[in-house]
Design a protein around this motif. Structure first.
Motif, mmCIF file in Angstrom:
data_model
loop_
_atom_site.group_PDB
_atom_site.id
_atom_site.type_symbol
_atom_site.label_atom_id
_atom_site.label_comp_id
_atom_site.label_asym_id
_atom_site.label_seq_id
_atom_site.Cartn_x
_atom_site.Cartn_y
_atom_site.Cartn_z
ATOM 1 N N ASP A 1 5.157 1.164 8.761
ATOM 2 C CA ASP A 1 4.419 2.130 7.952
ATOM 3 C C ASP A 1 3.618 3.108 8.800
ATOM 4 O O ASP A 1 3.514 2.968 10.021
ATOM 5 C CB ASP A 1 3.532 1.423 6.927
ATOM 6 C CG ASP A 1 2.453 0.559 7.530
ATOM 7 O OD1 ASP A 1 1.820 0.977 8.520
ATOM 8 O OD2 ASP A 1 2.212 -0.544 7.005
ATOM 9 N N SER A 2 3.060 4.111 8.119
ATOM 10 C CA SER A 2 2.321 5.189 8.781
ATOM 11 C C SER A 2 0.971 4.731 9.330
ATOM 12 O O SER A 2 0.336 5.466 10.085
ATOM 13 C CB SER A 2 2.123 6.360 7.816
ATOM 14 O OG SER A 2 1.451 5.942 6.645
ATOM 15 N N ALA A 3 0.538 3.521 9.006
ATOM 16 C CA ALA A 3 -0.703 2.967 9.573
ATOM 17 C C ALA A 3 -0.424 2.249 10.888
ATOM 18 O O ALA A 3 -1.331 1.679 11.493
ATOM 19 C CB ALA A 3 -1.357 2.019 8.573
ATOM 20 N N GLY A 4 0.850 2.257 11.321
ATOM 21 C CA GLY A 4 1.209 1.647 12.594
ATOM 22 C C GLY A 4 1.616 0.189 12.510
ATOM 23 O O GLY A 4 1.846 -0.450 13.528
ATOM 24 N N MET B 1 1.481 -4.455 -0.920
ATOM 25 C CA MET B 1 1.111 -3.140 -0.415
ATOM 26 C C MET B 1 0.340 -2.374 -1.484
ATOM 27 O O MET B 1 0.833 -2.194 -2.596
ATOM 28 C CB MET B 1 2.373 -2.377 -0.020
ATOM 29 C CG MET B 1 2.114 -1.021 0.527
ATOM 30 S SD MET B 1 3.566 -0.174 1.216
ATOM 31 C CE MET B 1 4.941 -0.839 0.346
ATOM 32 N N ASN B 2 -0.857 -1.942 -1.142
ATOM 33 C CA ASN B 2 -1.619 -0.987 -1.935
ATOM 34 C C ASN B 2 -1.467 0.332 -1.177
ATOM 35 O O ASN B 2 -2.220 0.617 -0.247
ATOM 36 C CB ASN B 2 -3.088 -1.410 -2.020
ATOM 37 C CG ASN B 2 -3.266 -2.684 -2.835
ATOM 38 O OD1 ASN B 2 -3.350 -2.630 -4.050
ATOM 39 N ND2 ASN B 2 -3.312 -3.821 -2.169
ATOM 40 N N ALA B 3 -0.444 1.110 -1.536
ATOM 41 C CA ALA B 3 -0.006 2.241 -0.718
ATOM 42 C C ALA B 3 -1.103 3.281 -0.496
ATOM 43 O O ALA B 3 -1.411 3.608 0.637
ATOM 44 C CB ALA B 3 1.230 2.886 -1.339
ATOM 45 N N GLY B 4 -1.663 3.814 -1.522
ATOM 46 C CA GLY B 4 -2.768 4.743 -1.353
ATOM 47 C C GLY B 4 -2.386 6.122 -0.851
ATOM 48 O O GLY B 4 -1.221 6.481 -0.740
ATOM 49 N N ARG B 5 -3.413 6.876 -0.506
ATOM 50 C CA ARG B 5 -3.319 8.294 -0.144
ATOM 51 C C ARG B 5 -2.597 8.505 1.183
ATOM 52 O O ARG B 5 -2.886 7.839 2.165
ATOM 53 C CB ARG B 5 -4.744 8.848 -0.113
ATOM 54 C CG ARG B 5 -4.988 10.031 0.747
ATOM 55 C CD ARG B 5 -6.425 10.561 0.692
ATOM 56 N NE ARG B 5 -7.351 9.728 1.466
ATOM 57 C CZ ARG B 5 -8.290 8.952 0.944
ATOM 58 N NH1 ARG B 5 -8.436 8.860 -0.356
ATOM 59 N NH2 ARG B 5 -9.093 8.255 1.705
ATOM 60 N N GLY B 6 -1.645 9.454 1.207
ATOM 61 C CA GLY B 6 -1.006 9.901 2.433
ATOM 62 C C GLY B 6 -0.219 8.845 3.179
ATOM 63 O O GLY B 6 -0.003 8.963 4.374
ATOM 64 N N GLU C 1 -7.654 4.355 -0.062
ATOM 65 C CA GLU C 1 -7.162 4.105 1.289
ATOM 66 C C GLU C 1 -6.010 3.099 1.228
ATOM 67 O O GLU C 1 -6.091 2.118 0.479
ATOM 68 C CB GLU C 1 -8.271 3.539 2.175
ATOM 69 C CG GLU C 1 -9.312 4.563 2.560
ATOM 70 C CD GLU C 1 -8.751 5.697 3.395
ATOM 71 O OE1 GLU C 1 -7.947 5.435 4.309
ATOM 72 O OE2 GLU C 1 -9.115 6.850 3.124
ATOM 73 N N PRO C 2 -4.950 3.289 2.013
ATOM 74 C CA PRO C 2 -3.840 2.331 2.002
ATOM 75 C C PRO C 2 -4.242 1.003 2.644
ATOM 76 O O PRO C 2 -4.982 0.979 3.630
ATOM 77 C CB PRO C 2 -2.756 3.020 2.813
ATOM 78 C CG PRO C 2 -3.439 4.092 3.595
ATOM 79 C CD PRO C 2 -4.700 4.427 2.879
ATOM 80 N N ILE C 3 -3.759 -0.087 2.056
ATOM 81 C CA ILE C 3 -3.974 -1.437 2.589
ATOM 82 C C ILE C 3 -2.672 -2.211 2.394
ATOM 83 O O ILE C 3 -2.166 -2.298 1.272
ATOM 84 C CB ILE C 3 -5.112 -2.172 1.863
ATOM 85 C CG1 ILE C 3 -6.437 -1.432 2.045
ATOM 86 C CG2 ILE C 3 -5.226 -3.610 2.357
ATOM 87 C CD1 ILE C 3 -7.568 -1.969 1.209
ATOM 88 N N VAL C 4 -2.122 -2.740 3.485
ATOM 89 C CA VAL C 4 -0.923 -3.562 3.410
ATOM 90 C C VAL C 4 -1.308 -4.961 3.885
ATOM 91 O O VAL C 4 -1.908 -5.119 4.936
ATOM 92 C CB VAL C 4 0.223 -2.993 4.270
ATOM 93 C CG1 VAL C 4 1.471 -3.852 4.133
ATOM 94 C CG2 VAL C 4 0.520 -1.554 3.868
ATOM 95 N N GLN C 5 -0.970 -5.958 3.080
ATOM 96 C CA GLN C 5 -1.342 -7.339 3.378
ATOM 97 C C GLN C 5 -0.088 -8.181 3.605
ATOM 98 O O GLN C 5 0.890 -8.038 2.869
ATOM 99 C CB GLN C 5 -2.124 -7.933 2.202
ATOM 100 C CG GLN C 5 -3.326 -7.104 1.787
ATOM 101 C CD GLN C 5 -3.632 -7.309 0.323
ATOM 102 O OE1 GLN C 5 -4.180 -8.339 -0.053
ATOM 103 N NE2 GLN C 5 -3.256 -6.356 -0.518
ATOM 104 N N THR D 1 0.141 7.786 -6.065
ATOM 105 C CA THR D 1 1.311 6.894 -6.018
ATOM 106 C C THR D 1 1.178 5.806 -7.064
ATOM 107 O O THR D 1 0.101 5.459 -7.505
ATOM 108 C CB THR D 1 1.429 6.240 -4.633
ATOM 109 O OG1 THR D 1 0.255 5.462 -4.414
ATOM 110 C CG2 THR D 1 1.567 7.282 -3.542
ATOM 111 N N ILE D 2 2.315 5.225 -7.445
ATOM 112 C CA ILE D 2 2.285 4.174 -8.464
ATOM 113 C C ILE D 2 1.974 2.806 -7.871
ATOM 114 O O ILE D 2 1.869 1.854 -8.599
ATOM 115 C CB ILE D 2 3.601 4.105 -9.272
ATOM 116 C CG1 ILE D 2 4.799 3.830 -8.365
ATOM 117 C CG2 ILE D 2 3.787 5.350 -10.099
ATOM 118 C CD1 ILE D 2 6.089 3.562 -9.104
ATOM 119 N N SER D 3 1.818 2.729 -6.570
ATOM 120 C CA SER D 3 1.451 1.440 -5.968
ATOM 121 C C SER D 3 0.214 1.601 -5.101
ATOM 122 O O SER D 3 0.038 0.922 -4.130
ATOM 123 C CB SER D 3 2.614 0.870 -5.163
ATOM 124 O OG SER D 3 2.961 1.748 -4.118
#
Length: 178
Positions: free
Chosen positions: A10-13, A26-31, A59-63, A175-177
């Protein structure tokens, strides 16, 4: 994920493996952007569920969490819920996700919460629930005001249930997620 392996990037690295013993929420979030690619030649068997968040542009958060299959044998295992729910992962919505592996002939009551509809999905196997008998890749919905429901495995069954508050605030923006 019930079979196969995928690599999440993902774009967060983050670049992490998803497998039957490693759950991703995944709470995808902005950008945010991401991709998953199949690793190896095994067939993929999974559910990908999109949930509208309470608010857009978070803010995006992936767990990623390790899951132990033994914890779901003939009992419900809580996998995700709203923030503060005590679940090992969270979503930004009034949604809970449970799973179980139910041996043939065993029965279990569906989890419930006041005001939450229950969405039951049969990943594999065959079950009876009330007056219904359903098999692999079938879903049943029970409204919040419907009575408690006991599920019996006609054949060994891999089940997933979502508790959903359809009256909860949600965003149609972003986004829807998210």
């Amino acid at each position: 994920m019930r079979a196969g392996r995928m690599q999440h990037t993902d774009s967060a690295g983050k670049s992490e493996l998803i497998s039957p013993d490693r759950l991703m929420v995944m709470n995808a979030g902005r950008g945010f952007h991401h991709e998953e690619r199949v690793v190896g030649d095994d067939q993929i068997e999974m559910l990908q569920i999109f949930v509208r968040p309470e608010a857009a542009d978070e803010e995006p958060i992936v767990q990623f969490v390790e899951v132990d299959e033994i914890e779901r044998n003939d009992q419900w295992r809580l996998l995700t819920g709203p923030k503060g729910s005590g679940a090992p992962t969270f979503v930004r919505q009034a949604v809970y996700l449970y799973d179980t592996q139910l041996a043939a002939g065993r029965s279990i009551d569906l989890p419930s919460k006041p005001g939450f509809d229950r969405w039951l999905y049969v990943f594999r196997g065959r079950i009876s629930a009330g007056q219904h008998e359903v098999g692999t890749h079938t879903a049943l919905m029970l409204a919040a005001d419907q009575a408690e429901m006991t599920v019996t495995a006609v054949l060994e069954a891999d089940l997933v249930v979502f508790l959903v508050d359809r009256n909860a605030k949600f965003s149609r923006g972003g986004t829807i997620s998210g």
